[in-house]
Design a protein around this motif. Structure first.
Motif, PDB file in Angstrom:
ATOM      1  N   VAL A   2      38.646 -10.174 -34.434  1.00 20.63           N
ATOM      2  CA  VAL A   2      39.427 -10.767 -35.179  1.00 20.63           C
ATOM      3  C   VAL A   2      40.393 -12.056 -34.422  1.00 20.63           C
ATOM      4  O   VAL A   2      40.166 -11.952 -33.441  1.00 20.63           O
ATOM      5  CB  VAL A   2      40.599  -9.604 -35.422  1.00 20.63           C
ATOM      6  CG1 VAL A   2      39.702  -8.534 -36.418  1.00 20.63           C
ATOM      7  CG2 VAL A   2      41.348  -9.166 -34.146  1.00 20.63           C
ATOM      8  N   ASP A   3      41.235 -12.697 -35.155  1.00 18.52           N
ATOM      9  CA  ASP A   3      41.899 -13.755 -34.429  1.00 18.52           C
ATOM     10  C   ASP A   3      43.234 -13.002 -33.776  1.00 18.52           C
ATOM     11  O   ASP A   3      43.637 -13.477 -32.688  1.00 18.52           O
ATOM     12  CB  ASP A   3      42.268 -14.743 -35.490  1.00 18.52           C
ATOM     13  CG  ASP A   3      41.257 -15.518 -36.045  1.00 18.52           C
ATOM     14  OD1 ASP A   3      40.218 -15.629 -35.246  1.00 18.52           O
ATOM     15  OD2 ASP A   3      41.432 -16.216 -37.148  1.00 18.52           O
ATOM     16  N   VAL A  33      40.231  -8.232 -24.258  1.00 16.28           N
ATOM     17  CA  VAL A  33      40.573  -8.587 -25.462  1.00 16.28           C
ATOM     18  C   VAL A  33      41.047  -9.870 -25.576  1.00 16.28           C
ATOM     19  O   VAL A  33      40.627 -10.895 -26.316  1.00 16.28           O
ATOM     20  CB  VAL A  33      41.248  -7.646 -26.560  1.00 16.28           C
ATOM     21  CG1 VAL A  33      41.854  -8.406 -27.713  1.00 16.28           C
ATOM     22  CG2 VAL A  33      40.669  -6.254 -26.879  1.00 16.28           C
ATOM     23  N   GLN A  34      42.116 -10.261 -24.756  1.00 15.46           N
ATOM     24  CA  GLN A  34      42.483 -11.604 -24.849  1.00 15.46           C
ATOM     25  C   GLN A  34      41.586 -12.447 -23.829  1.00 15.46           C
ATOM     26  O   GLN A  34      41.673 -13.951 -24.563  1.00 15.46           O
ATOM     27  CB  GLN A  34      43.642 -11.441 -23.797  1.00 15.46           C
ATOM     28  CG  GLN A  34      45.109 -10.667 -24.432  1.00 15.46           C
ATOM     29  CD  GLN A  34      46.220 -10.689 -23.394  1.00 15.46           C
ATOM     30  OE1 GLN A  34      47.184 -11.506 -23.703  1.00 15.46           O
ATOM     31  NE2 GLN A  34      46.191  -9.666 -22.680  1.00 15.46           N
ATOM     32  N   LEU A  39      44.327 -13.132 -29.928  1.00  8.33           N
ATOM     33  CA  LEU A  39      45.969 -13.240 -29.627  1.00  8.33           C
ATOM     34  C   LEU A  39      46.798 -11.772 -29.752  1.00  8.33           C
ATOM     35  O   LEU A  39      46.282 -10.837 -30.794  1.00  8.33           O
ATOM     36  CB  LEU A  39      46.581 -14.108 -30.636  1.00  8.33           C
ATOM     37  CG  LEU A  39      47.962 -14.261 -30.522  1.00  8.33           C
ATOM     38  CD1 LEU A  39      48.323 -15.191 -29.498  1.00  8.33           C
ATOM     39  CD2 LEU A  39      48.738 -14.908 -31.783  1.00  8.33           C
ATOM     40  N   VAL A  40      47.618 -11.356 -28.830  1.00  7.55           N
ATOM     41  CA  VAL A  40      48.187 -10.086 -28.890  1.00  7.55           C
ATOM     42  C   VAL A  40      49.487 -10.535 -29.233  1.00  7.55           C
ATOM     43  O   VAL A  40      50.354 -11.271 -28.859  1.00  7.55           O
ATOM     44  CB  VAL A  40      48.236  -9.415 -27.391  1.00  7.55           C
ATOM     45  CG1 VAL A  40      48.976  -8.380 -27.523  1.00  7.55           C
ATOM     46  CG2 VAL A  40      46.730  -8.898 -26.806  1.00  7.55           C
ATOM     47  N   MET A  60      50.194 -11.537 -20.789  1.00 10.07           N
ATOM     48  CA  MET A  60      50.398 -12.459 -21.981  1.00 10.07           C
ATOM     49  C   MET A  60      50.796 -13.719 -21.598  1.00 10.07           C
ATOM     50  O   MET A  60      50.645 -14.723 -22.301  1.00 10.07           O
ATOM     51  CB  MET A  60      51.086 -11.445 -23.068  1.00 10.07           C
ATOM     52  CG  MET A  60      50.397 -10.409 -23.729  1.00 10.07           C
ATOM     53  SD  MET A  60      51.698  -9.508 -24.752  1.00 10.07           S
ATOM     54  CE  MET A  60      52.037 -10.455 -25.908  1.00 10.07           C
ATOM     55  N   GLN A  61      51.697 -13.792 -20.438  1.00 15.22           N
ATOM     56  CA  GLN A  61      52.301 -14.890 -19.707  1.00 15.22           C
ATOM     57  C   GLN A  61      50.887 -16.188 -19.519  1.00 15.22           C
ATOM     58  O   GLN A  61      51.134 -17.298 -19.764  1.00 15.22           O
ATOM     59  CB  GLN A  61      53.031 -14.761 -18.812  1.00 15.22           C
ATOM     60  CG  GLN A  61      52.410 -14.592 -17.605  1.00 15.22           C
ATOM     61  CD  GLN A  61      52.010 -13.034 -17.452  1.00 15.22           C
ATOM     62  OE1 GLN A  61      52.107 -12.170 -18.206  1.00 15.22           O
ATOM     63  NE2 GLN A  61      51.933 -12.680 -16.133  1.00 15.22           N
ATOM     64  N   LYS A  62      49.716 -15.528 -19.515  1.00 18.42           N
ATOM     65  CA  LYS A  62      48.765 -16.360 -18.924  1.00 18.42           C
ATOM     66  C   LYS A  62      47.862 -16.751 -20.233  1.00 18.42           C
ATOM     67  O   LYS A  62      47.337 -17.773 -20.454  1.00 18.42           O
ATOM     68  CB  LYS A  62      47.795 -15.425 -17.913  1.00 18.42           C
ATOM     69  CG  LYS A  62      46.687 -16.259 -17.850  1.00 18.42           C
ATOM     70  CD  LYS A  62      45.619 -15.311 -16.931  1.00 18.42           C
ATOM     71  CE  LYS A  62      44.199 -15.810 -16.697  1.00 18.42           C
ATOM     72  NZ  LYS A  62      43.163 -14.945 -15.701  1.00 18.42           N
ATOM     73  N   PHE A  63      47.724 -15.695 -20.948  1.00 16.00           N
ATOM     74  CA  PHE A  63      46.835 -15.951 -22.310  1.00 16.00           C
ATOM     75  C   PHE A  63      47.548 -16.443 -23.596  1.00 16.00           C
ATOM     76  O   PHE A  63      47.239 -17.069 -24.389  1.00 16.00           O
ATOM     77  CB  PHE A  63      45.996 -14.591 -22.659  1.00 16.00           C
ATOM     78  CG  PHE A  63      45.127 -14.048 -21.633  1.00 16.00           C
ATOM     79  CD1 PHE A  63      43.945 -14.635 -21.531  1.00 16.00           C
ATOM     80  CD2 PHE A  63      45.474 -13.084 -20.928  1.00 16.00           C
ATOM     81  CE1 PHE A  63      43.010 -14.171 -20.301  1.00 16.00           C
ATOM     82  CE2 PHE A  63      44.714 -12.620 -19.957  1.00 16.00           C
ATOM     83  CZ  PHE A  63      43.191 -12.982 -19.689  1.00 16.00           C
TER      84      PHE A  63
END
Length: 270
Positions: A2-3, A33-34, A39-40, A60-63
């Motif tokens: 998924v996106d 997953v990232q 996208l999370v 998440m700050q990285k991805f």
């Protein structure tokens, strides 16, 4: 694949009221997953300070990724550290709710970007504080600290007291303020802007990102999660999720939070 994935926290990724970090096995799966380009979006009823530390734990700050907190009241881009949009309660409404609670000898507090302001510490607020990286300020002068956006006002007391006053409280507050009153836990009432809702905020974010719901998978267990699961291409709930979630989910996973979450994420990685 998924996106994007939309993740409720308490009762989905983690045991309710279990602090501000997921177990290492869940952390590693979310990072994996990232790495695959997914996208999370963290989508929680918790205040911002109870979700943001988890976003940093899973990098998440990285991805890149987004935090939606306070049942949709605030949407934050973790990578750029920018607020995309918010549904804030007016100062006048926050003051009305505070005065109502104090006059009925109830615990009351409101969420600010830098702290949580309350008139007294209750069991419900103690649980909230355990789940948030934020300082609590106890005061009888709420207006002194009313300086930023108010994303949520909470009223807290014993279960019996909350149950006895809830209907009257909801009627009076919603009649006089541009808000809606939600019985979030046994000892906590959450009050948010009338237009605020998990589904609305995720939908608004996805439109901005030009991501279709059919390319989204979500996980959740509570009433406010059910519309998000129903809208998603793959909606997932747990065996101990609410009936509304079970009714609309495409998949039901293990009731053990970590096991159920890993089962879902592994399927996405196949």
């Amino acid at each position: 694949m998924v996106d994007a994935i939309v993740c409720d926290l308490d009762g989905s990724l983690m045991n309710p009221s279990s602090g501000i970090y997921v177990k290492e096995i869940v952390r590693d799966a979310l990072i994996e997953v990232q790495k695959k380009g997914v996208l999370v979006i963290l989508n929680s009823a918790r205040c911002f300070q109870g979700v943001y530390p988890l976003s940093k734990q899973i990098q998440m700050q990285k991805f890149g990724g987004y935090v939606i907190s306070c049942n949709g009241a605030h949407c934050f881009n973790v990578k750029t550290k920018e607020t995309l949009f918010e549904y804030s309660i007016s100062n006048a409404d926050a003051s009305f709710i505070w005065e109502y609670a104090v006059n009925h000898d109830l615990g009351v507090g409101y969420s600010q970007p830098d702290y949580f302001v309350a008139n007294k510490m209750t069991h419900g607020f103690e649980l909230d504080m355990h789940n948030c990286d934020v300082d609590y300020i106890l005061t009888n002068h709420m207006e002194k600290y009313l300086k930023g956006s108010v994303w949520k006002v909470s009223i807290s007391d014993s279960k019996s007291r909350i149950d006895s006053i809830y209907d009257e409280m909801k009627s009076i507050i919603e009649l006089n303020c541009n808000v809606k009153v939600v019985h979030s836990t046994d000892t906590m009432i959450d009050i948010i802007h009338k237009d605020c809702e998990k589904l609305n905020s995720v939908n608004r974010l996805l439109k901005n990102l030009e991501i279709s719901w059919k390319d989204v998978s979500s996980i959740g267990d509570g009433l406010s999660d059910a519309p998000v699961l129903e809208a998603s291409g793959l909606g997932v709930t747990l065996e101990n999720g609410c009936e509304a979630c079970k009714k609309v989910a495409n998949k039901i996973v293990s009731s053990c939070y970590e096991d159920g979450c890993i089962e879902w994420l592994k399927e996405l990685l196949r």
